[in-house]
Scaffold this active site. Structure first.
Site, mmCIF file in Angstrom:
data_model
loop_
_atom_site.group_PDB
_atom_site.id
_atom_site.type_symbol
_atom_site.label_atom_id
_atom_site.label_comp_id
_atom_site.label_asym_id
_atom_site.label_seq_id
_atom_site.Cartn_x
_atom_site.Cartn_y
_atom_site.Cartn_z
ATOM 1 C CD GLU A 108 5.968 11.449 17.681
ATOM 2 O OE1 GLU A 108 5.420 12.466 17.212
ATOM 3 O OE2 GLU A 108 5.962 11.178 18.894
ATOM 4 C CD1 TRP B 62 -4.635 13.228 26.308
ATOM 5 C CD2 TRP B 62 -3.802 11.194 26.003
ATOM 6 N NE1 TRP B 62 -3.282 13.372 26.132
ATOM 7 C CE2 TRP B 62 -2.740 12.117 25.948
ATOM 8 C CE3 TRP B 62 -3.502 9.833 25.836
ATOM 9 C CZ2 TRP B 62 -1.407 11.744 25.729
ATOM 10 C CZ3 TRP B 62 -2.188 9.465 25.620
ATOM 11 C CH2 TRP B 62 -1.154 10.416 25.561
ATOM 12 C CB THR C 276 -10.500 6.311 19.745
ATOM 13 O OG1 THR C 276 -10.788 7.661 19.369
ATOM 14 C CG2 THR C 276 -9.778 5.608 18.607
#
Length: 374
Positions: A157, A168, A189
């Site tokens: 978080e 994603w 990433t």
């Protein structure tokens, strides 16, 4: 960069009212992960081992509140809103977001383990009270009501709070093929559908392998941030968006007391006050900040003093003589001393001599003496 933190524990006298030690543990894990000091970093797969990052950001509990008064950095408020974990709950207590990272700990984080907002989504001044992290108590730290598997929720978080998307990309739905068509705006990433299981060799979106072990995944085997994510988070913390850059100034560090914590309070609790002869009492030190030595006077002629936290911080003591005892704790942080006494705190009862009942069969007699506590 140092970011002052305040925990607001919203509870209804249930298990969500977690201990200070569990909150301290959560901060330790957060700092460990952000500084790449987690031992399981060695388990990162070869494809990403060379780009694991030390973010260079640390988090410290505030020792001064917004008015400049001493604080433990932990507030506790009783409210049934702990079961909601929504904006109304946040409104119960909020410290200025340009001075503190607000973390609300509750029983239910609006149906999630935790949630927060990206800086741009709360940049407007009228949204400042929404800025911070809401997290379930049983996903906070790795001890008490939580566990090691859940312990990276706060790390995840805080990543969002410092402007990271999920690996994603935008959205909260991993495992969807259309996620391959969006990006998290971090070059190292790989695009991924997102994972909800620890499939370390998992691949998607034409990758040889996905970064399943990333803290911004849902895989529950996270171990790393990438160099690109570090760059993005450091850009966020030095940006004026949502006033993040005001948190890391020397003036704010002095205002929140994170550099030189003052000795604010001497205090302690016990697990029982009335007992029989020979029973043991567990003492818990609640003093703050930076305590380095303790002297316990248990009132029965026994004094325990020293600087080993494993021995002297939270001792247990057995009372062997009936009576009423005042207990005194003296603490020091090397630059100051404080003392607290709790008058007539411990009551050790006399033993009542009772006649043994008749012996029956092969059973022995009942004890000839008992101690009754009303």
């Amino acid at each position: 960069y140092i970011i002052p933190v305040v925990f607001h524990v919203i509870h209804n006298n249930g298990p969500e009212n977690i201990s200070n030690d569990q909150l301290y543990n959560a901060i330790e894990i957060l700092n460990r992960d952000f500084r790449r000091q987690n031992s399981d970093i060695a388990l990162v797969v070869d494809e990403f081992a060379d780009i694991t990052a030390d973010i260079g950001i640390e988090f410290r509990l505030a020792t001064k509140d917004p008015q400049g008064n001493c604080t433990s950095g932990i507030n506790r408020i009783i409210s049934a809103l702990t079961y909601e974990g929504d904006s109304d709950m946040k409104d119960l207590i909020y410290w200025p977001r340009n001075k503190y990272l607000n973390v609300w700990v509750c029983a239910d984080a609006a149906g999630a383990a935790g949630y927060t907002n990206l800086p741009a989504n709360v940049s407007a001044s009228w949204l400042a009270s929404e800025d911070g992290i809401v997290i379930r108590a049983d996903y906070t730290g790795a001890i008490g009501t939580s566990n090691n598997t859940r312990s990276r929720t706060l790390t995840h978080e805080v990543g969002h709070w410092l402007n990271l998307y999920h690996t994603w990309g935008p959205g909260n739905n991993p495992g969807v093929s259309t996620n391959c068509n969006q990006d998290d705006n971090v070059s190292d990433t790989p695009n991924t559908i997102g994972w909800t299981s620890c499939t370390i060799a998992g691949s998607s979106c034409n990758n040889s392998v996905d970064n399943v072990q990333n803290y911004m995944e849902y895989s529950y085997c996270s171990r790393m941030f990438t160099v690109g994510q570090a760059t993005r988070m450091r850009a966020a913390v030095t940006s004026s968006v949502a006033q993040r850059n005001q948190l890391i100034t020397t003036n704010n560090h002095n205002a929140t007391g994170v550099l030189n914590p003052p000795l604010c309070a001497a205090d302690f609790s016990v697990d029982k006050t009335n007992m029989c002869i020979g029973e043991t009492v567990q003492f818990t030190d609640l003093s703050y900040h930076g305590i380095t030595s303790w002297t316990w006077n248990f009132g029965d002629g026994i004094i325990l003093t020293g600087s080993d936290p494993d021995v002297h911080r939270n001792p247990s003591h057995t009372f062997t003589t009936p009576g009423t005892y005042t207990v005194t704790l003296s603490v020091s942080n090397g630059s100051g001393d404080l003392e607290v006494s709790q008058e007539n705190l411990i009551v050790v009862l006399e033993t009542d001599e009772l006649a043994s009942p008749l012996q029956e069969g092969s059973e022995g007699p009942w004890p000839s003496s008992t101690c009754s506590i009303v």
